[in-house]
Design a protein around this motif. Structure first.
Motif, PDB file in Angstrom:
ATOM      1  N   ILE A   1       0.851  -1.191   0.000  1.00 19.49           N
ATOM      2  CA  ILE A   1       0.000   0.000   0.000  1.00 19.49           C
ATOM      3  C   ILE A   1       0.880   1.232   0.000  1.00 19.49           C
ATOM      4  CG2 ILE A   1      -0.173  -0.001   2.538  1.00 19.49           C
ATOM      5  CD1 ILE A   1      -3.120   0.939   2.153  1.00 19.49           C
TER       6      ILE A   1
ATOM      7  N   THR B   1      -2.808   0.345  -4.016  1.00 24.71           N
ATOM      8  CA  THR B   1      -2.598  -0.973  -3.423  1.00 24.71           C
ATOM      9  C   THR B   1      -2.210  -1.959  -4.512  1.00 24.71           C
ATOM     10  OG1 THR B   1      -4.940  -1.535  -3.625  1.00 24.71           O
ATOM     11  CG2 THR B   1      -4.222  -0.609  -1.518  1.00 24.71           C
TER      12      THR B   1
ATOM     13  N   SER C   1      -4.706  -2.088   4.332  1.00 30.06           N
ATOM     14  CA  SER C   1      -5.094  -0.719   4.632  1.00 30.06           C
ATOM     15  C   SER C   1      -4.091  -0.136   5.619  1.00 30.06           C
ATOM     16  CB  SER C   1      -6.517  -0.667   5.208  1.00 30.06           C
ATOM     17  OG  SER C   1      -6.584  -1.393   6.420  1.00 30.06           O
ATOM     18  N   ARG C   2      -4.181   1.154   5.824  1.00 27.49           N
ATOM     19  CA  ARG C   2      -3.253   1.805   6.761  1.00 27.49           C
ATOM     20  C   ARG C   2      -3.957   2.957   7.457  1.00 27.49           C
ATOM     21  NH1 ARG C   2       1.743   3.530   3.441  1.00 27.49           N
ATOM     22  NH2 ARG C   2       2.396   4.529   5.391  1.00 27.49           N
ATOM     23  N   ASP C   3      -3.465   3.273   8.644  1.00 28.68           N
ATOM     24  CA  ASP C   3      -3.930   4.425   9.405  1.00 28.68           C
ATOM     25  C   ASP C   3      -2.686   5.224   9.758  1.00 28.68           C
ATOM     26  OD1 ASP C   3      -4.821   6.265  11.251  1.00 28.68           O
ATOM     27  OD2 ASP C   3      -6.196   4.875  12.219  1.00 28.68           O
TER      28      ASP C   3
ATOM     29  N   GLY D   1      -2.540   5.483   0.948  1.00 33.03           N
ATOM     30  CA  GLY D   1      -3.512   4.407   1.020  1.00 33.03           C
ATOM     31  C   GLY D   1      -4.323   4.224  -0.245  1.00 33.03           C
ATOM     32  N   ARG D   2      -4.165   5.132  -1.197  1.00 34.66           N
ATOM     33  CA  ARG D   2      -4.954   5.038  -2.430  1.00 34.66           C
ATOM     34  C   ARG D   2      -4.424   3.974  -3.380  1.00 34.66           C
ATOM     35  NH1 ARG D   2      -5.266  10.781  -1.822  1.00 34.66           N
ATOM     36  NH2 ARG D   2      -3.453  11.044  -3.169  1.00 34.66           N
TER      37      ARG D   2
ATOM     38  N   SER E   1      -7.183  -7.790   2.058  1.00 28.64           N
ATOM     39  CA  SER E   1      -7.272  -6.347   1.866  1.00 28.64           C
ATOM     40  C   SER E   1      -6.261  -5.662   2.773  1.00 28.64           C
ATOM     41  CB  SER E   1      -8.689  -5.872   2.190  1.00 28.64           C
ATOM     42  OG  SER E   1      -8.764  -4.461   2.065  1.00 28.64           O
TER      43      SER E   1
END
Length: 123
Positions: free
Chosen positions: A50, A57, A70-72, A54-55, A68
């Motif tokens: 990613i 992947t 994702s990241r924060d 985050g856009r 899937s």
């Protein structure tokens, strides 16, 4: 730099699991992050990656549609949601980071690695 992976364990085939990787000692929002895995007797392989925001992947063909990433960035954490798990998903899962803008599947391009977390999928 530390990358601390967690969330592994034993799960039945068809089940779900979420891995987390908490990063420290780096400007997390400027690193592309990836997940790799290594099964016994096999080479470490790319699972998912990613980009900074985050856009962007990227997934290995073997996990597309099931996993899937994702990241924060506020929490300096990257996640891997794994659904419809199969016994062949068993292995040690590693998170990794590299300070570039593209999402690469190439292991040697990653600068930092976590210690790995074991995922075992029983049939």
């Amino acid at each position: 730099v530390q990358l601390q992976a967690s969330g592994g364990g034993l799960v039945q085939a068809g089940g779900s699991q979420r891995l987390s990787c908490a990063a420290s000692g780096l400007t997390f929002s400027t690193y592309t992050m990836g997940w790799f895995r290594q099964a016994p007797g096999k080479e470490r392989e790319f699972v998912a990656g990613i980009g900074w925001s985050g856009r962007s992947t990227r997934y290995a063909d073997s996990v597309k549609g099931r996993f899937s990433i994702s990241r924060d960035n506020a929490k300096n954490t990257v996640y891997l949601q794994m659904n419809s798990l199969k016994p062949e998903d068993t292995g040690v899962y590693y998170c990794a980071g590299h300070k570039t803008s593209w999402v690469t599947a190439t292991l040697r391009e990653y600068d930092y690695w976590g210690q790995g977390t074991q995922v075992t999928v029983s049939s």
